[in-house]
Design a protein around this motif. Structure first.
Motif, mmCIF file in Angstrom:
data_model
loop_
_atom_site.group_PDB
_atom_site.id
_atom_site.type_symbol
_atom_site.label_atom_id
_atom_site.label_comp_id
_atom_site.label_asym_id
_atom_site.label_seq_id
_atom_site.Cartn_x
_atom_site.Cartn_y
_atom_site.Cartn_z
ATOM 1 N N LYS A 119 0.843 -1.193 0.000
ATOM 2 C CA LYS A 119 0.000 0.000 0.000
ATOM 3 C C LYS A 119 0.878 1.241 0.000
ATOM 4 C CE LYS A 119 -3.894 2.121 2.431
ATOM 5 N NZ LYS A 119 -4.907 1.955 3.492
ATOM 6 N N GLY A 120 0.568 2.164 -0.908
ATOM 7 C CA GLY A 120 1.349 3.391 -1.022
ATOM 8 C C GLY A 120 2.547 3.282 -1.935
ATOM 9 N N GLN A 121 2.825 2.095 -2.471
ATOM 10 C CA GLN A 121 3.966 1.919 -3.367
ATOM 11 C C GLN A 121 3.652 2.510 -4.734
ATOM 12 O OE1 GLN A 121 5.531 -2.096 -3.548
ATOM 13 N NE2 GLN A 121 6.279 -1.808 -5.631
ATOM 14 N N LYS A 122 4.627 3.178 -5.305
ATOM 15 C CA LYS A 122 4.444 3.778 -6.634
ATOM 16 C C LYS A 122 4.412 2.672 -7.683
ATOM 17 C CE LYS A 122 6.776 7.516 -7.259
ATOM 18 N NZ LYS A 122 7.902 8.454 -7.532
ATOM 19 N N ILE A 123 3.362 2.682 -8.524
ATOM 20 C CA ILE A 123 3.237 1.641 -9.544
ATOM 21 C C ILE A 123 3.260 2.217 -10.964
ATOM 22 C CG2 ILE A 123 2.004 0.042 -8.040
ATOM 23 C CD1 ILE A 123 -0.600 0.942 -9.323
ATOM 24 N N ALA A 124 3.170 3.533 -11.085
ATOM 25 C CA ALA A 124 3.253 4.185 -12.395
ATOM 26 C C ALA A 124 3.749 5.602 -12.170
ATOM 27 C CB ALA A 124 1.900 4.197 -13.106
ATOM 28 N N ASP A 125 4.520 6.114 -13.141
ATOM 29 C CA ASP A 125 5.087 7.456 -12.983
ATOM 30 C C ASP A 125 5.169 8.145 -14.333
ATOM 31 O OD1 ASP A 125 6.126 9.658 -11.771
ATOM 32 O OD2 ASP A 125 7.906 8.686 -10.967
ATOM 33 N N VAL A 126 5.334 9.460 -14.289
ATOM 34 C CA VAL A 126 5.466 10.282 -15.500
ATOM 35 C C VAL A 126 6.924 10.701 -15.600
ATOM 36 C CG1 VAL A 126 4.749 12.392 -16.669
ATOM 37 C CG2 VAL A 126 3.086 11.092 -15.331
ATOM 38 N N SER A 127 7.605 10.214 -16.628
ATOM 39 C CA SER A 127 9.038 10.497 -16.766
ATOM 40 C C SER A 127 9.305 11.849 -17.399
ATOM 41 C CB SER A 127 9.708 9.396 -17.596
ATOM 42 O OG SER A 127 9.084 9.289 -18.870
ATOM 43 N N HIS A 128 8.388 12.337 -18.223
ATOM 44 C CA HIS A 128 8.565 13.645 -18.859
ATOM 45 C C HIS A 128 7.198 14.296 -19.046
ATOM 46 C CE1 HIS A 128 7.697 10.882 -22.177
ATOM 47 N NE2 HIS A 128 7.164 11.928 -22.794
ATOM 48 N N GLY A 129 7.186 15.596 -19.114
ATOM 49 C CA GLY A 129 5.932 16.315 -19.282
ATOM 50 C C GLY A 129 5.234 16.542 -17.951
ATOM 51 N N MET A 130 4.017 17.032 -18.039
ATOM 52 C CA MET A 130 3.239 17.391 -16.852
ATOM 53 C C MET A 130 2.420 16.194 -16.394
ATOM 54 S SD MET A 130 0.530 20.547 -16.492
ATOM 55 C CE MET A 130 -0.616 19.849 -17.692
ATOM 56 N N VAL A 134 1.070 7.287 -9.928
ATOM 57 C CA VAL A 134 -0.063 6.524 -9.406
ATOM 58 C C VAL A 134 0.489 5.525 -8.398
ATOM 59 C CG1 VAL A 134 -1.960 4.954 -9.984
ATOM 60 C CG2 VAL A 134 -1.315 6.779 -11.575
ATOM 61 N N HIS A 135 -0.229 5.358 -7.272
ATOM 62 C CA HIS A 135 0.231 4.470 -6.201
ATOM 63 C C HIS A 135 -0.772 3.337 -5.962
ATOM 64 C CE1 HIS A 135 2.123 8.387 -5.553
ATOM 65 N NE2 HIS A 135 3.125 7.737 -4.973
ATOM 66 N N ALA A 136 -0.288 2.286 -5.338
ATOM 67 C CA ALA A 136 -1.152 1.153 -4.989
ATOM 68 C C ALA A 136 -2.018 1.540 -3.791
ATOM 69 C CB ALA A 136 -0.309 -0.068 -4.656
ATOM 70 N N PRO A 137 -3.353 1.497 -3.910
ATOM 71 C CA PRO A 137 -4.221 1.875 -2.787
ATOM 72 C C PRO A 137 -4.208 0.864 -1.640
ATOM 73 C CG PRO A 137 -5.367 2.065 -4.900
ATOM 74 C CD PRO A 137 -4.118 1.279 -5.145
ATOM 75 N N THR A 138 -3.770 -0.351 -1.904
ATOM 76 C CA THR A 138 -3.643 -1.368 -0.867
ATOM 77 C C THR A 138 -2.605 -2.382 -1.327
ATOM 78 O OG1 THR A 138 -4.864 -2.927 0.538
ATOM 79 C CG2 THR A 138 -5.462 -2.876 -1.791
ATOM 80 N N SER A 139 -2.242 -3.303 -0.455
ATOM 81 C CA SER A 139 -1.257 -4.317 -0.844
ATOM 82 C C SER A 139 -1.935 -5.419 -1.651
ATOM 83 C CB SER A 139 -0.595 -4.908 0.406
ATOM 84 O OG SER A 139 -1.572 -5.447 1.278
ATOM 85 N N GLY A 140 -1.170 -6.021 -2.551
ATOM 86 C CA GLY A 140 -1.729 -7.082 -3.387
ATOM 87 C C GLY A 140 -0.798 -7.428 -4.531
ATOM 88 N N VAL A 141 -1.379 -8.007 -5.584
ATOM 89 C CA VAL A 141 -0.618 -8.481 -6.739
ATOM 90 C C VAL A 141 -1.158 -7.810 -8.004
ATOM 91 C CG1 VAL A 141 0.023 -10.503 -8.109
ATOM 92 C CG2 VAL A 141 -0.186 -10.694 -5.622
ATOM 93 N N ILE A 142 -0.243 -7.393 -8.875
ATOM 94 C CA ILE A 142 -0.636 -6.810 -10.158
ATOM 95 C C ILE A 142 -1.212 -7.921 -11.026
ATOM 96 C CG2 ILE A 142 0.112 -5.525 -12.184
ATOM 97 C CD1 ILE A 142 0.242 -3.957 -9.573
ATOM 98 N N GLU A 143 -2.489 -7.801 -11.340
ATOM 99 C CA GLU A 143 -3.184 -8.870 -12.065
ATOM 100 C C GLU A 143 -3.082 -8.706 -13.570
ATOM 101 O OE1 GLU A 143 -7.571 -9.274 -11.623
ATOM 102 O OE2 GLU A 143 -7.059 -11.164 -10.630
#
Length: 609
Positions: free
Chosen positions: A58-69, A73-82
């Motif tokens: 929970k709270g781990q970053k799972i997506a990010d913006v490398s360039h631009g505005m 996005v973070h994981a709202p809870t713990s689990g597995v990427i399905e």
């Protein structure tokens, strides 16, 4: 009591807010699946930084913006990427978009966090980076990244920071309940943003139909210079430009932003998210959502994990499918009807209305405009809705844009009062979309034209350079020919030759004679001993000469082909040069062959001896 102003137009629709304020904010729980769109804000979509099958906390970053505005996005809870793919998202188009699907493990286990005890000891940019890393975007409007909004350009000094708690649209009470129950966090977040911006004035604007929220905030601001401004209830007083006008008396210029006049607006939900990001290192993984409407058994406000499917959320509120006639995401004025409940809650989702047929009946068929002018009277932006409607309907987009179409905030006040039931806002949205498409196509065409013009300039420049080189070669050849002609004339005058060709031949014969005499003299001075071994031919030198001759022949052939293609004047000259080089290659090849034979003979003789 702060001084207040008024804005033009506005309406007073039925509020229906009491449906969802009878109980405190409830936890919605953890659904069986969370669908997290990568585009939850204005700007560039985030890119996944996890893979299918990864376990996340929970709270781990799972997506990010490398360039631009953009924001992560973070994981709202713990689990597995399905899975990672296209799924339905909350948008009026009903289209799908790229999402990350998380299967919760039920543990709700947090990743490691690093809260800040005193943000004042940090640099301003460090606090902005904390806000960005927490994935915070505006939670009351279009979702503009908060860290960018909190860093205006140096020529736009913010003098007034406004916290928008008006929440003027009917049914929605998410901000109202947040201010009632989380007033301390609202004020803490406002203090952080004020520390970043250094404004002269901080004010929280609340409509007078929220006395409990105003009371809670007055207690929370004790000992500060923050003002509480209770404003009259009128829709759309919660619009950014309208609230600024009410609290400051200033108007945001057409096509401008609040920072142009030294003002900035933030939402109360955004303030809570900023406080949690700084003091708890908690990213934006949940928000308060209003679930209301007469088709719900337990309407109220819920603390919802981002990515929660609406069907799960409606189940928590006791949806009665047989009574539900329409599902609306947002408010009845600016929201839109949902075609599916499979869409998830995102950062800008603030309300879901499950309305019965009698509560929000379907609008009657559109009729002809009777030119009553009511739409112009209620427009808070003082536009000309009727003229905009005619131009949008006739696809006269330039005329609509000339009448400040993009100043329309799409509040729906004009559609609300129209006696002909014309969906005016839909026409304006359509016109805006078409204009944006045309602009994008025009930009694409301009870039293509620029590339074409640059290519033409390059080709013209190369052609000019080639023509200049051709003229220089022609000039050099003419000078050489003139020089030969002068020498031939001199030879003819001295009687050594009778014409140019004879003079040239005479010069060549004289040079050959001198060379022959020189060779004989050298042989006479250095006689070869009788027992001297014959000199070995220089195979390496002959091979080099052969390769050079071939290379020169290829070059001349290429020049000849280019000259033929361009119909140049020197085609005949190049043909003669190619023929001459053919002969040169042939002679070099014969010389190399003879030398190799000679070398082989010498080697054989030495072995016999």
């Amino acid at each position: 009591m702060p001084q207040l102003w008024d804005f033009s137009g506005g309406v007073h629709p039925a509020e229906h807010k009491q449906l969802s304020t009878s109980r405190s904010i409830q936890a919605a729980g953890i659904p069986g699946q969370l669908v997290l769109p990568l585009q939850q804000h204005i700007g560039e979509p985030a890119e996944p930084i996890v893979a299918i099958g990864d376990s996340v906390l929970k709270g781990q970053k799972i997506a990010d913006v490398s360039h631009g505005m953009g924001v992560p996005v973070h994981a709202p809870t713990s689990g597995v990427i399905e899975s990672i793919g296209d799924y339905p998202v909350p948008h009026p188009s009903g289209m799908a978009d790229k999402c990350i699907v998380l299967k919760p493990d039920g543990k709700d286990e947090w990743c490691e966090r690093y809260p800040v005890s005193d943000y004042r000891k940090l640099d301003r940019n460090q606090v902005l980076d904390i806000i960005r890393s927490a994935g915070i975007s505006g939670m009351g409007g279009a979702g503009f990244p908060t860290h960018i909004k909190l860093k205006p350009s140096r020529d736009r000094k913010v003098d007034t920071l406004i916290l928008n708690g008006a929440e003027c649209e009917p049914y929605i009470t998410a901000d109202d309940m947040t201010m009632r129950e989380r007033a301390d966090e609202v004020v803490s977040g406002l203090k952080v943003m004020a520390w970043i911006l250094r404004p002269e004035r901080c004010v929280i604007g609340i409509e007078d139909n929220k006395p409990e929220a105003a009371t809670a905030l007055r207690e929370a601001i004790q000992g500060t210079q923050i003002e509480i401004a209770v404003i009259p209830t009128k829709y759309p007083s919660g619009g950014e430009k309208q609230l600024i006008q009410i609290l400051t008396g200033m108007e945001v210029p057409s096509g401008g932003i609040p920072a142009d006049i030294g003002v900035m607006c933030q939402n109360v939900g955004t303030a809570v998210a900023v406080a949690r990001a700084v003091f708890e290192d908690t990213p934006l993984v949940s928000r308060v959502v209003t679930l209301t409407g007469e088709a719900l058994e337990k309407p109220g406000n819920f603390d919802v994990l981002l990515g929660t499917p609406l069907d799960y959320l409606l189940e928590q509120a006791g949806l009665q499918p047989e009574r539900a006639n329409r599902l609306i995401l947002g408010g009845p004025m600016m929201g839109y009807t949902l075609t599916t409940t499979a869409v998830p809650v995102i950062k800008t989702s603030n309300c879901i209305i499950a309305a019965t047929a009698s509560e929000l009946p379907a609008p009657p068929p559109e009729q002809a405009c009777i030119r009553c002018g009511q739409c112009a009277e209620v427009c808070p932006m003082e536009l000309l809705p009727q003229q905009l409607f005619w131009h949008a309907k006739a696809t006269e987009f330039e005329k609509a844009e000339h009448l400040n179409l993009f100043d329309c905030i799409e509040c729906g006040a004009c559609s609300y009062v129209c006696p002909s039931s014309i969906p005016l806002v839909q026409y304006y949205r359509y016109a805006k979309g078409e204009i944006r498409v045309q602009r994008a196509e025009q930009l694409k065409a301009d870039r293509a034209r620029e590339r074409f013009e640059a290519r033409q300039e390059r080709l013209d420049r190369e052609q000019q350079d080639k023509e200049l080189r051709r003229k220089e070669r022609a000039k050099a050849a003419a000078e050489a020919q003139s020089k030969k002609k002068v020498e031939a004339e001199k030879a003819a005058a001295s009687g050594e030759a009778v014409d140019e060709r004879a003079a040239s031949s005479a010069l060549v014969e004289q040079a050959l004679a001198r060379k022959k005499a020189s060779n004989k003299a050298a042989q006479a001075q250095a006689p070869i001993p009788a027992d001297a071994a014959p000199e070995k031919p220089d195979i390496e030198l002959l091979e080099k000469q052969f390769v050079q001759a071939q290379s020169k022949l290829e070059t001349m052939q290429t020049m000849l082909e280019d000259a033929k293609a361009q119909q140049a004047d020197n085609v005949e000259k190049l043909e003669r040069a190619v023929t001459k080089n053919h002969d040169r290659v042939k002679r070099a090849e014969e010389a190399l062959t003879d030398a190799r034979k000679t070398l082989a003979t010498q080697t054989e003789s030495q072995s016999i001896e």
